[in-house]
Design an enzyme around this catalytic site. Structure first.
Site, PDB file in Angstrom:
ATOM      1  N   CYS A 137      -8.423   5.490   7.084  1.00 46.39           N
ATOM      2  CA  CYS A 137      -8.093   5.100   5.712  1.00 46.39           C
ATOM      3  C   CYS A 137      -8.980   5.828   4.714  1.00 46.39           C
ATOM      4  O   CYS A 137     -10.210   5.818   4.842  1.00 46.39           O
ATOM      5  CB  CYS A 137      -8.254   3.587   5.566  1.00 46.39           C
ATOM      6  SG  CYS A 137      -8.028   2.984   3.879  1.00 46.39           S
ATOM      7  N   CYS A 144       1.730  -1.597  -6.349  1.00 46.51           N
ATOM      8  CA  CYS A 144       0.654  -1.751  -5.364  1.00 46.51           C
ATOM      9  C   CYS A 144      -0.666  -1.674  -6.116  1.00 46.51           C
ATOM     10  O   CYS A 144      -0.949  -0.668  -6.778  1.00 46.51           O
ATOM     11  CB  CYS A 144       0.755  -0.640  -4.310  1.00 46.51           C
ATOM     12  SG  CYS A 144      -0.536  -0.713  -3.045  1.00 46.51           S
ATOM     13  N   CYS A 193     -12.202   1.226   8.176  1.00 42.63           N
ATOM     14  CA  CYS A 193     -11.166   1.734   9.078  1.00 42.63           C
ATOM     15  C   CYS A 193     -11.163   3.262   9.006  1.00 42.63           C
ATOM     16  O   CYS A 193     -11.005   3.817   7.907  1.00 42.63           O
ATOM     17  CB  CYS A 193      -9.806   1.168   8.701  1.00 42.63           C
ATOM     18  SG  CYS A 193      -9.752  -0.649   8.751  1.00 42.63           S
ATOM     19  N   GLU A 240      -7.137   2.907  -7.936  1.00 39.37           N
ATOM     20  CA  GLU A 240      -5.777   3.423  -8.022  1.00 39.37           C
ATOM     21  C   GLU A 240      -4.764   2.288  -8.002  1.00 39.37           C
ATOM     22  O   GLU A 240      -5.015   1.230  -7.441  1.00 39.37           O
ATOM     23  CB  GLU A 240      -5.484   4.341  -6.824  1.00 39.37           C
ATOM     24  CG  GLU A 240      -6.402   5.522  -6.695  1.00 39.37           C
ATOM     25  CD  GLU A 240      -6.228   6.246  -5.373  1.00 39.37           C
ATOM     26  OE1 GLU A 240      -5.326   5.873  -4.600  1.00 39.37           O
ATOM     27  OE2 GLU A 240      -6.999   7.180  -5.102  1.00 39.37           O
ATOM     28  N   CYS A 264      -3.562   5.535   0.050  1.00 37.19           N
ATOM     29  CA  CYS A 264      -4.445   4.785  -0.824  1.00 37.19           C
ATOM     30  C   CYS A 264      -5.872   5.310  -0.734  1.00 37.19           C
ATOM     31  O   CYS A 264      -6.429   5.449   0.351  1.00 37.19           O
ATOM     32  CB  CYS A 264      -4.412   3.305  -0.443  1.00 37.19           C
ATOM     33  SG  CYS A 264      -5.454   2.321  -1.503  1.00 37.19           S
ATOM     34  N   CYS A 315     -13.809   0.068  -0.335  1.00 38.51           N
ATOM     35  CA  CYS A 315     -13.523  -0.956   0.669  1.00 38.51           C
ATOM     36  C   CYS A 315     -14.621  -0.925   1.722  1.00 38.51           C
ATOM     37  O   CYS A 315     -15.085   0.150   2.117  1.00 38.51           O
ATOM     38  CB  CYS A 315     -12.156  -0.694   1.317  1.00 38.51           C
ATOM     39  SG  CYS A 315     -11.679  -1.949   2.539  1.00 38.51           S
TER      40      CYS A 315
END
Length: 399
Positions: free
Chosen positions: A154, A140, A151, A127, A381, A147
């Protein structure tokens, strides 16, 4: 620029990822993907000349291609009116293979926020978000597919790390957004893309070589780059200390943003698993060293979560930790959490946000509550990519 097809590919596993207290959270698709096609933005100057010669083109044609790409944001061969007609399609195929393909876009904030879901060559999804403000336009961008930082609050962290993105895949997000602004596709009429933040999907320090190559090409003037000042580029990290130290040594005046999210190791161990590898003291020391070397204030990103890290004691400890260094080196960005659907991590109460800011200001800390864009779309995100992946998996397809 680094050849992404070299014999020593970057794995994307952060330092300590295979040993020590932290390991990247890997997607089940990790390591089965190939490399993206070699793109003009990934080639060394020598590779560009060699490829041109292979097409029977003289060296000066490479500079023309660079002008089209960086100066005019064009990869459509039909637009290359200064190029031999018989060679346009061949050159476009050799230098500008499609790296990202728009799947869908969501529009918010009266047309000034556009979130785009991209499909990459291997079916992966990433994205980018384009945000227009009165005095600037910020993009952004993503630097990894998924990832590995894990976390829990997220959306991207829930995906795990599939692979690193090439510099070309990163830069294509910038090129398309710059063209959209030039052509007036964003509410407000034609304008210029002015700011880049590496705060999309992925940990930029986990893909250091591609990110640094992208930074250099974003900030170089045409025909070597897009001409966006390095001072208007922000590179974020959850606290990969070796990456911060390497960036410090580069001497490029980008802004460093550290996603801290907690003022103590006990709490940050829960919110940011990388803290088990590089604790808050190591992270803040490295960030302060970046300030000393660059004289650019470090952004401390702090997602406010109701009843978890947003109370007065958290604000006071954060102020104490930052003031320990004795100079006005950091700017805190408390961020109202854009919650993931069905998550226990929720946004703070407005009165707690206000109190948090007040305590920081009273302690002499510069702090600004982050403007949250895209709340009426999948704003956090990774939300859109995660939903797309779930839809594919329900149908028994690969995303």
């Amino acid at each position: 620029m680094v050849d992404p097809h070299s014999d020593t590919p970057e794995t994307g596993i952060t330092p300590g990822g295979t040993t020590g207290a932290f390991r990247d959270v890997l997607s089940k698709d990790h390591a089965r993907r190939g490399k993206p096609p070699l793109h003009f933005a990934d080639m060394t100057p020598e590779q560009r000349i060699e490829t041109a010669q292979g097409l029977g083109l003289p060296r000066f044609r490479v500079k023309q291609l660079a002008n089209h790409y960086y100066g005019h944001f064009d990869v459509d061969a039909s637009e290359f009116t200064d190029f031999p007609a018989a060679k346009r399609d061949e050159a476009a195929a050799a230098f500008f293979p499609e790296l990202i393909h728009e799947v869908t876009r969501q529009v918010a904030d009266n047309g000034t926020t556009i979130k785009t879901l991209w499909r990459l060559f291997d079916g992966s999804h990433i994205e980018s978000v384009l945000m227009r403000y009165p005095t600037r336009t910020t993009l952004c961008i993503s630097s990894q597919v998924g990832c590995g930082m894990g976390c829990p609050f997220c959306a991207t962290g829930k995906l795990g790390l599939t692979r690193n993105m090439s510099a070309g895949e990163i830069l294509e997000q910038v090129r398309v957004a710059a063209r959209m602004m030039r052509d007036g596709e964003v509410a407000g009429g034609p304008g210029r893309l002015s700011n880049i933040v590496f705060m999309g999907m992925g940990e930029p320090m986990g893909n250091y070589r591609s990110v640094l190559s992208a930074v250099r090409q974003i900030s170089a003037m045409p025909p070597e780059g897009f001409g966006i000042s390095a001072r208007n580029i922000t590179v974020s990290t959850v606290g990969v200390v070796p990456g911060i130290k390497k960036l410090t040594a580069e001497g490029i005046p980008v802004r460093l943003a550290v996603s801290l999210h907690a003022p103590s190791d006990e709490l940050r161990d829960e919110l940011v698993p990388m803290n088990r590898r590089f604790d808050t003291t190591q992270v803040l020391d490295a960030a302060h060293d970046y300030w000393l070397a660059s004289k650019r204030r470090v952004s401390i990103e702090y997602a406010l979560m109701r009843g978890i890290n947003d109370q007065a004691e958290h604000a006071r400890l954060l102020a104490k930790r930052l003031n320990h260094y004795g100079d006005n080196w950091a700017h805190v960005n408390p961020i109202p959490l854009n919650p993931i659907e069905g998550s226990r991590w929720t946004a703070s109460k407005p009165e707690d946000e206000a109190r948090f800011l007040e305590i920081l200001h009273d302690a002499g800390i510069t702090a600004t509550l982050r403007d949250t864009r895209g709340q009426d779309i999948d704003g956090a995100c990774g939300q859109l990519a995660a939903k797309t992946k779930e839809a594919f998996e329900r149908r028994g397809e690969s995303a």
